[in-house]
Scaffold this motif. Structure first.
Motif, PDB file in Angstrom:
ATOM      1  N   ASN A  24      18.058   0.620 120.516  1.00 56.80           N
ATOM      2  CA  ASN A  24      18.250   1.877 119.787  1.00 56.80           C
ATOM      3  C   ASN A  24      18.587   1.616 118.322  1.00 56.80           C
ATOM      4  OD1 ASN A  24      17.744   3.346 122.097  1.00 56.80           O
ATOM      5  ND2 ASN A  24      19.889   3.750 122.557  1.00 56.80           N
ATOM      6  N   VAL A  25      19.418   0.606 118.075  1.00 58.41           N
ATOM      7  CA  VAL A  25      19.770   0.269 116.696  1.00 58.41           C
ATOM      8  C   VAL A  25      18.543  -0.229 115.943  1.00 58.41           C
ATOM      9  CG1 VAL A  25      21.074  -1.367 115.266  1.00 58.41           C
ATOM     10  CG2 VAL A  25      22.205  -0.158 117.138  1.00 58.41           C
ATOM     11  N   MET A  26      17.715  -1.020 116.590  1.00 59.99           N
ATOM     12  CA  MET A  26      16.510  -1.511 115.936  1.00 59.99           C
ATOM     13  C   MET A  26      15.539  -0.373 115.634  1.00 59.99           C
ATOM     14  SD  MET A  26      15.276  -4.260 114.624  1.00 59.99           S
ATOM     15  CE  MET A  26      16.041  -5.686 115.431  1.00 59.99           C
ATOM     16  N   VAL A  27      15.407   0.559 116.554  1.00 57.75           N
ATOM     17  CA  VAL A  27      14.529   1.716 116.320  1.00 57.75           C
ATOM     18  C   VAL A  27      15.011   2.505 115.106  1.00 57.75           C
ATOM     19  CG1 VAL A  27      13.845   3.969 117.252  1.00 57.75           C
ATOM     20  CG2 VAL A  27      13.701   1.920 118.688  1.00 57.75           C
ATOM     21  N   GLU A  28      16.303   2.790 115.046  1.00 55.73           N
ATOM     22  CA  GLU A  28      16.861   3.521 113.907  1.00 55.73           C
ATOM     23  C   GLU A  28      16.668   2.748 112.607  1.00 55.73           C
ATOM     24  OE1 GLU A  28      18.797   6.346 111.559  1.00 55.73           O
ATOM     25  OE2 GLU A  28      17.853   6.466 113.535  1.00 55.73           O
ATOM     26  N   THR A  29      16.821   1.438 112.656  1.00 56.67           N
ATOM     27  CA  THR A  29      16.637   0.592 111.479  1.00 56.67           C
ATOM     28  C   THR A  29      15.229   0.739 110.915  1.00 56.67           C
ATOM     29  OG1 THR A  29      18.272  -1.006 112.233  1.00 56.67           O
ATOM     30  CG2 THR A  29      16.616  -1.806 110.689  1.00 56.67           C
ATOM     31  N   PHE A  30      14.247   0.710 111.773  1.00 56.26           N
ATOM     32  CA  PHE A  30      12.861   0.837 111.321  1.00 56.26           C
ATOM     33  C   PHE A  30      12.579   2.239 110.799  1.00 56.26           C
ATOM     34  CE2 PHE A  30      12.267  -3.318 112.738  1.00 56.26           C
ATOM     35  CZ  PHE A  30      10.972  -3.737 112.489  1.00 56.26           C
ATOM     36  N   HIS A  31      13.159   3.251 111.419  1.00 53.36           N
ATOM     37  CA  HIS A  31      12.989   4.620 110.922  1.00 53.36           C
ATOM     38  C   HIS A  31      13.513   4.752 109.494  1.00 53.36           C
ATOM     39  CE1 HIS A  31      11.223   6.552 114.319  1.00 53.36           C
ATOM     40  NE2 HIS A  31      12.288   6.427 115.122  1.00 53.36           N
ATOM     41  N   LEU A  32      14.630   4.089 109.189  1.00 54.27           N
ATOM     42  CA  LEU A  32      15.216   4.169 107.855  1.00 54.27           C
ATOM     43  C   LEU A  32      14.290   3.610 106.777  1.00 54.27           C
ATOM     44  CD1 LEU A  32      18.896   3.138 108.691  1.00 54.27           C
ATOM     45  CD2 LEU A  32      18.099   5.403 107.963  1.00 54.27           C
ATOM     46  N   SER A  33      13.405   2.701 107.167  1.00 56.12           N
ATOM     47  CA  SER A  33      12.437   2.132 106.222  1.00 56.12           C
ATOM     48  C   SER A  33      11.071   2.809 106.317  1.00 56.12           C
ATOM     49  CB  SER A  33      12.280   0.629 106.457  1.00 56.12           C
ATOM     50  OG  SER A  33      13.412  -0.080 105.997  1.00 56.12           O
ATOM     51  N   GLY A  34      10.978   3.839 107.140  1.00 56.60           N
ATOM     52  CA  GLY A  34       9.707   4.524 107.303  1.00 56.60           C
ATOM     53  C   GLY A  34       8.670   3.704 108.031  1.00 56.60           C
ATOM     54  N   LEU A  35       9.116   2.765 108.839  1.00 52.55           N
ATOM     55  CA  LEU A  35       8.210   1.898 109.581  1.00 52.55           C
ATOM     56  C   LEU A  35       8.134   2.327 111.036  1.00 52.55           C
ATOM     57  CD1 LEU A  35       9.403  -1.567 108.215  1.00 52.55           C
ATOM     58  CD2 LEU A  35       7.395  -0.256 107.487  1.00 52.55           C
ATOM     59  N   THR A  36       7.008   2.034 111.664  1.00 51.41           N
ATOM     60  CA  THR A  36       6.866   2.316 113.091  1.00 51.41           C
ATOM     61  C   THR A  36       7.804   1.405 113.866  1.00 51.41           C
ATOM     62  OG1 THR A  36       4.546   2.913 112.804  1.00 51.41           O
ATOM     63  CG2 THR A  36       5.275   2.377 115.038  1.00 51.41           C
ATOM     64  N   PRO A  37       8.699   1.994 114.640  1.00 52.97           N
ATOM     65  CA  PRO A  37       9.676   1.146 115.347  1.00 52.97           C
ATOM     66  C   PRO A  37       9.023   0.331 116.458  1.00 52.97           C
ATOM     67  CG  PRO A  37       9.894   3.425 116.038  1.00 52.97           C
ATOM     68  CD  PRO A  37       8.920   3.421 114.892  1.00 52.97           C
TER      69      PRO A  37
END
Length: 226
Positions: A24-37
Motif C-alpha cells: 500500500n505504501v509503494m502504491v501511494e508512493t507511485f501515485h505521488l509521482s504520477g506513475l502507474t503503481p
C-alpha cells in the motif's frame, strides 16, 4: 571461540506480516509521482533490497531525480502510515515463541534487515523484541541485500563462524545474501517469496510454518562446512 549458534533473521515477511502495508505504501508512493503503481507481485519481489535499487527496478524508465523522489516519498508515506490510528504489523504466529526458544537454548540472535534504524525503532514500539537481538544490521549500515555485508558483520560482531550461523528469511534476496556469506539458509513461505523461488536461489531448507522451522533450528549442530 567455538560452539556458538547464531540465528540471523530477516524481519519483513519473516517475523512480521508487513505484506499489505509495504504494498500500500509503494502504491501511494507511485501515485505521488504520477506513475502507474506496481502490482503486488512486482512489489513482493523487491522487498529486502535497498530503497534506491527497489524503486529503480519498479520504475526502470525513471531518471536519478525521479528515483530520489520515489525514495523520499516512500519514507515519508511510511511515517504517515505508522502514525495512523489502528496501524498494525502483526507478528506471525510462532515468531515470538521461536525467538524465546532460541534464547532459552543459548543461541545468539541477530537481525539483518532492509529496514532503516527508524523503521526498526518503530517495530520495537509495536512489538517488544529488542531484548532478543544481540546485534542488529540494517539499510543504514552499508551495502544491502543480496550483498553478504550484513551477515558478515553480524557474525563478526558476535564472533561466530559461517558454519555456526544460519540465515532465516522469506525473500530470495535473504537467501542469496546468506549463501554469499557462506551460511546455512532457511527460506520461509509465509512472506514475500514463493517456495520454488527460494529453492531456485539455493535455500538449504524451505519451511511452511514456524513449527517446522523451530524444530529444524533447535536440531542444528554447528559443524565445519555445514
Amino acid at each position: 571461540m567455538s560452539g556458538l549458534k547464531l540465528a540471523i533473521w530477516d524481519v519483513d515477511g519473516t517475523l512480521v506480516d508487513s505484506r499489505e502495508t509495504i504494498h500500500n505504501v509503494m502504491v501511494e508512493t507511485f501515485h505521488l509521482s504520477g506513475l502507474t503503481p506496481p502490482e503486488y507481485d512486482a512489489t513482493r519481489r523487491i522487498v529486502g533490497l535497498s530503497l534506491h535499487e527497489a524503486c529503480g527496478q519498479l520504475a526502470p524508465d525513471a531518471n536519478a531525480d525521479d528515483i530520489e523522489k520515489l525514495v523520499a516519498d516512500y519514507r515519508n508515506t511510511w511515517v504517515r502510515a505508522r502514525s495512523q490510528p489502528g496501524f498494525s504489523q502483526p507478528l506471525y504466529d510462532g515468531a515470538l515463541e521461536t525467538l524465546e526458544a532460541l534464547r532459552q537454548e543459548g543461541w545468539l540472535i541477530a537481525m539483518a534487515t532492509g529496514k532503516t534504524r527508524r523503521g526498526i525503532a518503530s517495530l520495537f514500539e509495536l512489538h517488544q523484541l529488542e531484548h532478543f537481538f544481540d546485534t542488529i544490521w540494517c539499510a543504514d549500515d552499508g551495502p544491502g541485500k543480496p550483498n553478504p555485508y550484513m551477515v558478515e558483520q553480524a557474525m563478526g560482531a558476535l564472533g561466530a563462524a559461517p558454519h555456526e550461523s544460519l540465515m532465516i528469511g522469506d525473500a530470495i534476496h535473504d537467501i542469496s545474501m546468506g549463501r554469499a556469506a557462506g551460511v546455512y539458509t532457511h527460506g520461509v513461505t509465509w512472506g514475500f517469496g514463493a517456495a520454488h523461488e527460494l529453492e531456485e536461489v539455493g535455500a538449504n531448507e524451505v519451511h511452511h510454518d514456524f513449527s517446522s522451522l523451530r524444530d529444524s533450528l533447535l536440531a542444528f549442530e554447528a559443524k565445519p562446512n555445514a
